[in-house]
Design an enzyme around this catalytic site. Sequence first.
Site, PDB file in Angstrom:
ATOM      1  N   HIS A  50      -5.671   1.847   2.560  1.00 48.09           N
ATOM      2  CA  HIS A  50      -5.292   3.309   1.937  1.00 48.09           C
ATOM      3  C   HIS A  50      -3.907   3.496   2.214  1.00 48.09           C
ATOM      4  O   HIS A  50      -3.308   3.623   3.094  1.00 48.09           O
ATOM      5  CB  HIS A  50      -5.777   4.254   2.777  1.00 48.09           C
ATOM      6  CG  HIS A  50      -5.801   5.792   2.134  1.00 48.09           C
ATOM      7  ND1 HIS A  50      -5.158   6.711   2.946  1.00 48.09           N
ATOM      8  CD2 HIS A  50      -6.031   6.367   1.054  1.00 48.09           C
ATOM      9  CE1 HIS A  50      -5.000   7.902   2.330  1.00 48.09           C
ATOM     10  NE2 HIS A  50      -5.749   7.468   1.044  1.00 48.09           N
ATOM     11  N   HIS A  92       2.419   8.782  -2.649  1.00 50.28           N
ATOM     12  CA  HIS A  92       1.327   9.541  -2.785  1.00 50.28           C
ATOM     13  C   HIS A  92       1.324  11.070  -3.281  1.00 50.28           C
ATOM     14  O   HIS A  92       0.740  11.452  -4.063  1.00 50.28           O
ATOM     15  CB  HIS A  92       0.451   9.421  -1.354  1.00 50.28           C
ATOM     16  CG  HIS A  92      -0.764  10.380  -1.357  1.00 50.28           C
ATOM     17  ND1 HIS A  92      -0.533  11.884  -1.077  1.00 50.28           N
ATOM     18  CD2 HIS A  92      -2.093  10.430  -1.720  1.00 50.28           C
ATOM     19  CE1 HIS A  92      -1.966  12.382  -1.119  1.00 50.28           C
ATOM     20  NE2 HIS A  92      -2.602  11.460  -1.433  1.00 50.28           N
TER      21      HIS A  92
END
Length: 733
Positions: A50, A92
């Site tokens: 991730h 992100h």
Amino acid sequence: MKKRAFLPLSLALSVSLATGVTSDKRVAAKEADPQSALQPIASSVVTIAHRGASGYAPEHTKAAYEMALQMKADFVELDLHMTKDGHLVAIHDSSLARTTNAEEVFPNRSPWLVKDFTLAEIKRLDAGSWFKKAYPEHAKKQYEGQKILTLEEAIHFIGKKNKHAKLYIETKAPDVYPGMEEKLVQILKKTGYLKKDKVMLQSFSEDSLKILQKIAPKDIPLIQLYSPGMLKGKNLKNELNKAAEYAEGVGPDKALVTPTFMQEAHRSHLLVHPYTVNTKEEMAEELSLGVDGMFTNFPDELLSLKKKPYISHGVASGEITSTSAVLWTRANKPSAILFEVAEDPSFKKSIKKIAGASRQHDFTAQVKVDRLHPDTTYYYRAAALPGSFSATGSFKTAPAENTEKPLTIVWGGDTGGQGNIPPFKSFSAMADLHPDFFLFSGDTIYADNPTPAVPNAPSKTMEDFWAKYKENRTDPNLRKLLQSTSTYAIWDDHEVSNDFSGPSNPLTSTGYKAFKDYWPIQKERSDSEKLYYKYSWGNTLDLIILNNRGYRDPNTKQDGPDKTMLGKEQLQWLKKELLHSDAKIKLVASSVPISTPTGKPNARDGWANGDHIDPNDKTGYEHEFKEISDFILKNKIKNVNFVTTDVHFADMIEYDPDHNGTVDYRELVSGPIGAVTIQPPKLDSTFGPKRLYAEGGFFNFGVLKADPKNGQMTVQIRDENGKIHYEGKFSIS
């Protein structure tokens, strides 16, 4: 419509290509257990780094990507935003504020959105130094000065480090960045990554995925991401069926992953890749639910967990006495289980025991620990060797003989029936009360009801019965309760089949074996399928556990002196225990009620005939209960309380069978924890019941608090959120 065929074999081809495994292996994995939806439909559970290995290095930097590759993650995840001048960059957040020094370099440009900055401006920023303050335990000097990468730079870097690396790319806020999908496809094609075995594409945006569906090759796997809010109030089956029209899989928030979610996703042939799963406890939980992969900041933790045996469904303790306890756990494969018990959570001085987890018992293991101290809190942990992951719990031993201590217990049953499956909120509310023990009063599973674990009910094989127990243990609330206190578990009918009579049902031994495998039970209670026993908590309480199933005559038999539910030996044992008990409270755990007629016409399942329903239906077990009732009255045994569930509503009843105005015993009824809810019916009048409280239509559990010093017992019924619906106080002097 996506070229992902709707048959399992076609799914096997597309999935195996995406994950780099053969279709033959994929089909074999699927056919391993055709019943259960709680198993992967992919041939291997993939590890998705991730934002790179973002638990160890600044997210979306070269350092995080390189570490993910070194750890051999199956995929490296990239999040994409677009700069003011049209470059896709790996970051992100939509803002630069959290992970760069944008506020310092550009103090007057709040809120520092990526879309408001050119690539040249973004390249001036430090994307690594923030990590030292946020995660000092993993900070390194070389992280300072790391830069935000363009998509092309990230791909080139990852590909140079490992030419076999696979990417998992998300389009973030695509509505803010018109044309980002086209740019993404162009760059993937240019870099040689627009291939089914090199990339998966994901988004929270259905529109973005449908654009990608049109412009990318038809075999590029698409993943629909879900936050909890996206599915709130919606029909899950419909939503996932709709996703299956364009996606190969779904990426739900880990909080969304339940047996129901897994069933609907796998029925739609969708892979399930939850996010973001960062502890080994959570990883084991997701694996127990049958996910096909997961996003994690710590890819090495998931990879190491999968390589070795691990504890798959938590731990439990039970059958507590003043000097002993039985510990339980389950591993995911054959292994030696190391149990450790200590009076302090550091386990500096611990008792160690080894037990084998074998296929014969579905990899469950139990040990009895002796020579413990009375009235003492103990901590324990279990690890499946040679794995290092431990699941932990605690319990309190019973007080010493002839002592009187305050006591709090919780009880309930009826769990997993009529479509009500995990999670169950009541278990969490029970744990929050910090009880001394939990009495699981029967119907701990519904073996005869369809659920994701056994869609084609009723359960017939040992594997079916085991699957039911595993399904309920996927519930984090149940594991929370079991790991925070001890449990005495009793069986009722649904551990085998509805209203079953033990000696006459061919599945009794199968259901019994599965029950014994999944609950911590002393050999003294489990030998020869006995299941009845007495446990004392000092002089405060004697818990007398009955086996209402294993010895009973068929329900259809006419009531009379020769009809039995308990069997002659157990009945005489019950009388002896009641007579000899000097405890303030005698708590008799019966899995069936006294005065609520249950079962079917001419096949009553509880003690009552139900004369008020049909005076000609004499198929209860009233003769036997009258013998128990008369014995209590004749010997003037005080403070006898029968505690049960089974009827799916809450009830508090006092009994005066000789009609002299004196309460001779009580019945305390709770439930269900997770099954159909029913409204309280009229009671059979045979034993002189007087209702103090009755309520149906809600999930609930019971609480009993004993205060021997003040001679008082308090009984409560609480709903699944812990709210008190009833409280009664009774003298135990």
